[in-house]
Design an enzyme around this catalytic site. Structure first.
Site, short mmCIF file in Angstrom:
data_model
loop_
_atom_site.label_atom_id
_atom_site.label_comp_id
_atom_site.label_asym_id
_atom_site.label_seq_id
_atom_site.Cartn_x
_atom_site.Cartn_y
_atom_site.Cartn_z
N ASN A 194 9.29 36.85 7.05
CA ASN A 194 9.05 35.46 7.45
C ASN A 194 8.04 35.35 8.58
O ASN A 194 7.87 34.29 9.18
CB ASN A 194 10.37 34.78 7.85
N HIS A 201 8.21 37.08 11.45
CA HIS A 201 8.73 37.33 12.79
C HIS A 201 8.15 38.63 13.36
O HIS A 201 7.78 39.53 12.62
CB HIS A 201 10.27 37.33 12.83
N ASP A 248 14.12 44.96 20.37
CA ASP A 248 15.27 44.11 20.12
C ASP A 248 16.53 44.95 19.87
O ASP A 248 16.44 46.17 19.69
CB ASP A 248 15.01 43.17 18.92
N GLU A 254 11.99 34.56 15.60
CA GLU A 254 11.97 33.95 14.28
C GLU A 254 11.00 32.75 14.27
O GLU A 254 10.61 32.25 15.34
CB GLU A 254 13.38 33.49 13.91
C1 F6R Z 1 12.66 45.65 14.59
C2 F6R Z 1 11.71 44.56 14.64
C3 F6R Z 1 11.46 43.74 13.43
C4 F6R Z 1 10.89 44.58 12.28
C5 F6R Z 1 10.63 43.72 11.05
C6 F6R Z 1 10.16 44.57 9.88
O1 F6R Z 1 12.78 46.27 15.85
O2 F6R Z 1 11.16 44.30 15.67
O3 F6R Z 1 10.57 42.69 13.74
O4 F6R Z 1 9.70 45.18 12.71
O5 F6R Z 1 11.80 43.05 10.69
O6 F6R Z 1 11.18 45.43 9.50
P1 F6R Z 1 10.94 46.54 8.36
O7 F6R Z 1 10.03 47.55 8.95
O8 F6R Z 1 12.32 47.12 8.12
O9 F6R Z 1 10.38 45.83 7.19
#
Ligand code: F6R
Length: 221
Positions: free
Chosen positions: A122, A124, A61, A129
């Site tokens: 959440n 995701h 992303d 989301e």
């Molecule tokens: C980022 C991504 C997100 C993160 C998720 C956890 O490229 O794909 O889904 O993996 O938000 O983020 P952290 O590791 O910062 O808790």
């Protein structure tokens, strides 16, 4: 789901999986995450001094923002991995518009061998989301308030977090040959257990992984 001793073990376990993939198949196509969780894995990968010259990467992303901004995922990846290896910059792809041509690129390069994921508080994965369709493809999405709040730590304040991003879709991710999900910290345990052991529902996007036949999940608290 495998529970590991600590963050160091989580990072080196997943780095070893990537290493084995690159040794077995130098021309691998990897999908890579950003965020806090994979930082240790990127450090471990750099230490392993692998040959990345044939590897193609796709990031999960990117925010809708200037890719040269210090908080963009382009900047994150350059800083934490790309500039520390011999990977060719033009082998490193981020979702872009038109999103279907990003998908065409993945298909033209014959799909994804290994996809590394984190999980949001959440549920995701990438920026899919809660409520995202299990059939979703790469697209522009609105970030949830929870994600904006969670990611404000990287930007200083919630107001500065971009409100939209481009994300690989759940359908796109599920076409990967192998998927590894990594999660670090007590605050992720409850959502991880719901995603892995409760019903498969679009309310918890990561629960779709229960339908993949080659997925490994690693957690440490
Ligand atoms: C980022 C991504 C997100 C993160 C998720 C956890 O490229 O794909 O889904 O993996 O938000 O983020 P952290 O590791 O910062 O808790």
């Amino acid at each position: 789901m495998k529970i590991l001793k600590n963050y160091k073990e989580l990072s080196s376990t997943v780095a070893d999986i990537v290493k084995r993939q690159l040794k077995k198949q130098p021309l691998s196509k990897l999908v890579l995450p950003t965020g806090d969780t994979p930082l240790g894995m990127y450090d471990e990968l750099v230490k392993r001094k692998l040959d990345w010259s044939h590897t193609i990467t796709y990031n999960l992303d990117e925010y809708i923002m200037n890719p040269d901004h210090p908080c963009s995922y382009h900047s994150y990846m350059r800083k934490n991995l790309f500039d520390r290896t011999n990977i060719y910059p033009d082998h490193c792809h981020f979702p872009y518009r038109p999103t279907l041509s990003f998908e065409d690129k993945i298909n033209a390069n014959r799909g994804i061998d290994l996809c590394i994921l984190g999980i949001g508080s959440n549920g995701h994965i990438a920026f899919n989301e809660p409520g995202s369709s299990f059939k979703s493809r790469t697209r522009v999405v609105d970030l949830s308030l929870q994600t904006i709040q969670d990611n404000s730590r990287f930007f200083g304040s919630a107001e500065d977090v971009p409100k939209q991003a481009i994300t690989m879709g759940l359908g796109t991710i599920m076409e990967s040959k192998k998927i590894v999900l990594m999660a670090n910290g007590d605050h992720k345990l409850q959502i991880l257990e719901r995603a892995m052991y409760d019903g498969v529902t679009e309310d918890i996007p990561a629960s779709i992984l229960q339908r993949h036949n080659n997925v490994e999940v690693y957690y440490c608290d």
